[in-house]
Design a protein around this motif. Sequence first.
Motif, short mmCIF file in Angstrom:
data_model
loop_
_atom_site.label_atom_id
_atom_site.label_comp_id
_atom_site.label_asym_id
_atom_site.label_seq_id
_atom_site.Cartn_x
_atom_site.Cartn_y
_atom_site.Cartn_z
N LEU A 216 -4.29 -8.21 -4.62
CA LEU A 216 -4.77 -8.29 -3.25
C LEU A 216 -5.49 -9.61 -3.00
N GLU B 15 0.73 -6.52 0.17
CA GLU B 15 -0.09 -5.38 0.58
C GLU B 15 0.77 -4.29 1.24
N ASP C 284 -2.47 0.42 0.22
CA ASP C 284 -3.66 -0.30 -0.20
C ASP C 284 -4.76 -0.09 0.82
#
Lengths: 255, 364
Positions: free
Chosen positions: A8, A41, A217
């Motif tokens: 991330l 993501e 996420d």
Amino acid sequence: MSTQQAKLDDGAPMIEMRGVNKWYGDFHVLRDIDFTVKKGERIVICGPSGSGKSTLIRCINHLEEHQQGEIVVGGTPLTQDIKRIEQIRRRVGMVFQHFNLFPHLTVLENCSLALVWVQKRPRREAEATAMKYLERVRIADQAKKYPGQLSGGQQQRVAIARSLCMHPEVMLFDEPTSALDPEMIKEVLDVMIELAEEGMTMLCVTHEMGFAKTVADRVIFMDQGQIIEENAPEPFFNNPQSERTQLFLSQILGH
Amino acid sequence: MANEKTLVSARAAPNHSVGPVAWLRGNLFNGPISSVFTLLAIWALIAGLTPVFEWAFINADWLGETREACDSGGACWVFINARFEQFIYGFYPDELHWRVNLTFALLAGLLAWLAIPRLPAKRWAAVLTLIVFPVVAFVLLHGGIFGLQLVPTYKWGGLMLTLVLAVVGIVGALPIGIMLALGRRSKMPIIKSVCVIFIEFWRGVPLITVLFMASVMLPLFVPTEVNLDKLVRALIGITLFQSAYIAEVVRGGLQAIPRGQSEAAAALGLGYWKRTGLIVLPQALKMMIPGIVNTFIALFKDTSLVLIIGLFDLLAIVQASLADPDWLGYAIEGYVFAALVFWIFCFSMSRYSQHLERKLHTGH
């Protein structure tokens, strides 16, 4: 969890929205939307109907036009320029609620069409690519059929393969399972989960909270054109901050 | 378990295919009233059709050269026989009929190539039909170059002229109509209003007026050096007139295609013309087949209106022959013949469109 976190942080922004506003006539459908999707993501957007979640993702590939604010996709700002819009659309795949397969073309032609006409590949090569992705969504044996001969779940898997053929950098899913019979939802979700596990950047408007818990996420909750809450799935579901999120979750998880 | 049901295996559907006798009893002699009406209808059919049949076939005269051959009291097909060449070719010189025959044989061959699925290389067939054939047809029919004798258009007539008008009208009106329909749906205000005005103007005036304007008024406005052929003027008038009708049929078809189709194509990166040409139009055209063919059939029959500007299409030339003192009194035969020819062409178009609809159906 830690590896995911690392990815991330490393990810470059894939989609950036800054101060995006949109009106349908006088109706203010998107209000001051600010958010960023990083490369790799997986984001789930949920919210009551009419909250603007579909409109939001349809602005990303300019199926809807935003009137204020800035949208940047993979470093390219989205403007009125049709060439630039088409450039962005080639990098962004989209899957629709009602599949929108082309009923006059076979499954194989549905998938190879854009490769031939947009990417100018030779037909043979395009069909080979199409077959590869049809195999991936486990529907290669239906390649010669027309969409009207397939079940809803099969059609949606073809629609996913059709998008993947263009090698998109990000995939947008607009309620991909809402029009499906219950027994067909799983086959589509399985394909989406596989895709997520392979690291595809994904933006899904969906009410499948199981899917959100498994792969997302971040979960974004929208209501009345605004982003109300944005959090990792675990805190989002177990400890929602806003009252409206709590109400929404109690309604969709309560039964 | 008492609640557990065993699966019922599939059984054959009840038999509905009954013999002809049972069908008759079920549909035509279903009770006394029904039987009476059936018998009445059969009697009316026999009473009505027998004289027609006797006139047209049994008492008819087929062979001969002059009206003296017609003495049986039935139809005088000798008249059609004697004037057949004129009905087909108009005043086209006898020794040059082969040029007309060749032109329409080429057209028939190309259409067969396009229509029969087994024949290969459709793309070439389309190129030949739409680009090469019109030039060849013009050279063959009109002549004046390559050592072919010039045949001015005022000598064209009969079925040949009808076909020229219809084919040019159909081939010209379809693309113009499609462009007009797309233009009318455009978001660009100038294009949209030009298309709306064009369509509404041509739909608002009768074809007879258009032909009159083309033939009588137009020459008054253009300088005398520009001498546009009368047939060309009629062709332009018919094409523009019909394109407005086609445009509205096409627009109806375009509106029936869900927006999602165009959106899905856009999301794949296809531009406007590719979305339209590859996704929207193929689906829309398929739905529009009945409407388009309906317009074509109307166009085919409307070509006979050119008689008011002095062009002798099939109907006009039949009518002109009726005034011939040698053949006075055979109007019915003439009109029946003209009607039959028109019907054959229109019915063929209708059948082909039904075949196309079935062929293009992909189960959605």
